[in-house]
Design a protein around this motif. Structure first.
Motif, PDB file in Angstrom:
ATOM      1  N   LEU A 119      -6.999  -5.872 -20.441  1.00  0.00           N
ATOM      2  CA  LEU A 119      -6.040  -5.972 -19.357  1.00  0.00           C
ATOM      3  C   LEU A 119      -6.517  -5.190 -18.141  1.00  0.00           C
ATOM      4  O   LEU A 119      -7.052  -4.082 -18.271  1.00  0.00           O
ATOM      5  CB  LEU A 119      -4.674  -5.440 -19.798  1.00  0.00           C
ATOM      6  CG  LEU A 119      -3.948  -6.251 -20.877  1.00  0.00           C
ATOM      7  CD1 LEU A 119      -2.703  -5.509 -21.334  1.00  0.00           C
ATOM      8  CD2 LEU A 119      -3.574  -7.629 -20.358  1.00  0.00           C
ATOM      9  N   GLY A 120      -6.326  -5.770 -16.962  1.00  0.00           N
ATOM     10  CA  GLY A 120      -6.644  -5.075 -15.725  1.00  0.00           C
ATOM     11  C   GLY A 120      -5.639  -3.982 -15.419  1.00  0.00           C
ATOM     12  O   GLY A 120      -4.632  -3.801 -16.124  1.00  0.00           O
ATOM     13  N   ASP A 121      -5.881  -3.239 -14.341  1.00  0.00           N
ATOM     14  CA  ASP A 121      -5.049  -2.086 -14.014  1.00  0.00           C
ATOM     15  C   ASP A 121      -3.581  -2.461 -13.827  1.00  0.00           C
ATOM     16  O   ASP A 121      -2.690  -1.778 -14.340  1.00  0.00           O
ATOM     17  CB  ASP A 121      -5.573  -1.416 -12.739  1.00  0.00           C
ATOM     18  CG  ASP A 121      -6.921  -0.727 -12.952  1.00  0.00           C
ATOM     19  OD1 ASP A 121      -7.262  -0.455 -14.123  1.00  0.00           O
ATOM     20  OD2 ASP A 121      -7.612  -0.466 -11.950  1.00  0.00           O
ATOM     21  N   ARG A 122      -3.318  -3.553 -13.094  1.00  0.00           N
ATOM     22  CA  ARG A 122      -1.927  -3.925 -12.841  1.00  0.00           C
ATOM     23  C   ARG A 122      -1.221  -4.320 -14.128  1.00  0.00           C
ATOM     24  O   ARG A 122      -0.064  -3.946 -14.356  1.00  0.00           O
ATOM     25  CB  ARG A 122      -1.863  -5.069 -11.827  1.00  0.00           C
ATOM     26  CG  ARG A 122      -2.290  -4.672 -10.420  1.00  0.00           C
ATOM     27  CD  ARG A 122      -2.189  -5.843  -9.452  1.00  0.00           C
ATOM     28  NE  ARG A 122      -0.822  -6.283  -9.270  1.00  0.00           N
ATOM     29  CZ  ARG A 122      -0.468  -7.303  -8.510  1.00  0.00           C
ATOM     30  NH1 ARG A 122      -1.389  -8.011  -7.866  1.00  0.00           N
ATOM     31  NH2 ARG A 122       0.800  -7.646  -8.389  1.00  0.00           N
ATOM     32  N   ALA A 123      -1.911  -5.062 -14.980  1.00  0.00           N
ATOM     33  CA  ALA A 123      -1.311  -5.465 -16.253  1.00  0.00           C
ATOM     34  C   ALA A 123      -1.095  -4.261 -17.166  1.00  0.00           C
ATOM     35  O   ALA A 123      -0.090  -4.180 -17.880  1.00  0.00           O
ATOM     36  CB  ALA A 123      -2.180  -6.505 -16.936  1.00  0.00           C
ATOM     37  N   GLN A 124      -2.058  -3.311 -17.144  1.00  0.00           N
ATOM     38  CA  GLN A 124      -1.885  -2.091 -17.934  1.00  0.00           C
ATOM     39  C   GLN A 124      -0.637  -1.332 -17.495  1.00  0.00           C
ATOM     40  O   GLN A 124       0.142  -0.850 -18.332  1.00  0.00           O
ATOM     41  CB  GLN A 124      -3.110  -1.192 -17.785  1.00  0.00           C
ATOM     42  CG  GLN A 124      -4.360  -1.686 -18.478  1.00  0.00           C
ATOM     43  CD  GLN A 124      -5.520  -0.740 -18.280  1.00  0.00           C
ATOM     44  OE1 GLN A 124      -5.354   0.480 -18.313  1.00  0.00           O
ATOM     45  NE2 GLN A 124      -6.701  -1.293 -18.052  1.00  0.00           N
TER      46      GLN A 124
END
Length: 300
Positions: free
Chosen positions: A90-95
């Motif tokens: 997961l990318g930063d926003r999804a994390q």
């Protein structure tokens, strides 16, 4: 850490795929029946099936799925029935979104796996309601859960149709309450009413249904059984309404009401829908993510 065996992931992904196959076959059977006016001269609609692939940032394979879309049918103006099985990091926003939902440790190990089916149908006849259904399983090294639901979106409302749909959603819930839980249907109906609400319009997008997310009672088999029940009730909930209304006469004014209502649907999906946001932020095929949008809409 909460882990799930590869066998259970495979079982879930395969079941979502099988449900997709059954729904596609059922909808094509509807198209093969006697065509209602004014579309009797059109050929029966068929799904165009396109494999989708998700590619990780490093270029490696990260899963994919099937985008199945029927356009310009005799009964279905546009319907998508998508299946996916994706994985990666997961990318930063999804994390951050996961952390906000109470999933710990994502910054240390942001791996994920997800599979599910997503369906949206927009109908020719304004008297036939649009409908949405999805069921899914999500896994990280720190948590797993199921989610999904189904809601009915008529532009011209019939109380008896709403009652039939909700009765089937209640059947999906009955017998699946966890120990100490009461009234699952009432709770998930209220959740749908809250979730499928359009704040800037101060109204719901339809007549509701059920919605659930983050379902992890600790009993994977029970939670998967409930998710299957939601999927199994979809065709009995929706197809009788299609058969009842597909040949009902309609006017230009009815069609105008339908197109304006579709505008509400598009606004909701683009601004508020979690699945749309996650699909685009996680790098999934944009056409597959946005297949829920209507073929034609109108704003006053």
């Amino acid at each position: 850490m909460t882990d799930i065996s590869k066998t259970r992931k495979r079982d879930a992904a395969d079941w979502f795929h099988e449900l997709r196959d059954r729904i596609v076959a059922a909808f094509e059977t509807v198209e093969d029946a006697d065509a209602p006016r004014p579309f009797a001269d059109l050929p029966a609609g068929r799904f165009e099936v396109t494999p989708t692939r998700r590619t990780a940032d490093d270029g490696s394979d990260a899963g994919g799925g099937l985008m199945s879309v029927m356009r310009g049918g005799r009964v279905f103006e546009k319907v998508g029935v998508n299946w996916s099985e994706v994985h990666g990091h997961l990318g930063d926003r999804a994390q951050k979104a996961m952390a906000a939902r109470g999933v710990p440790g994502m910054a240390d190990d942001p791996r994920f796996w997800a599979s599910g089916i997503s369906l949206v149908a927009h109908m020719r006849n304004p008297h036939v309601p649009a409908v949405h259904m999805n069921t899914r399983m999500f896994w990280t090294p720190h948590a797993w859960w199921f989610g999904g639901g189904s809601d009915l979106n008529p532009c011209l409302e019939y109380p008896e149709d709403t009652a039939h749909f909700h009765a089937r959603m209640q059947q999906a819930c009955d017998g699946h309450e966890a120990e100490g839980e009461a009234g699952r249907y009432a709770r998930l109906k209220a959740w749908a009413d809250e979730y499928f609400y359009i704040p800037h319009r101060k109204r719901a997008r339809g007549v509701g249904g059920i919605f659930y997310d983050d379902l992890n009672t600790g009993d994977w088999d029970a939670d998967f059984a409930f998710t299957r029940s939601v999927g199994e009730q979809f065709l009995p909930a929706f197809l009788p309404l299609v058969e009842k209304r597909r040949a009902q006469p309609w006017t230009d004014a009815d069609k105008d009401v339908q197109l304006v209502h579709r505008g509400l649907y598009a606004e909701y999906n683009l601004v508020y829908d979690r699945g749309t946001k996650f699909g685009l932020e996680s790098g999934h095929d944009a056409d597959a993510v946005l297949m829920s949008l209507p073929p034609e809409a109108k704003w006053h």
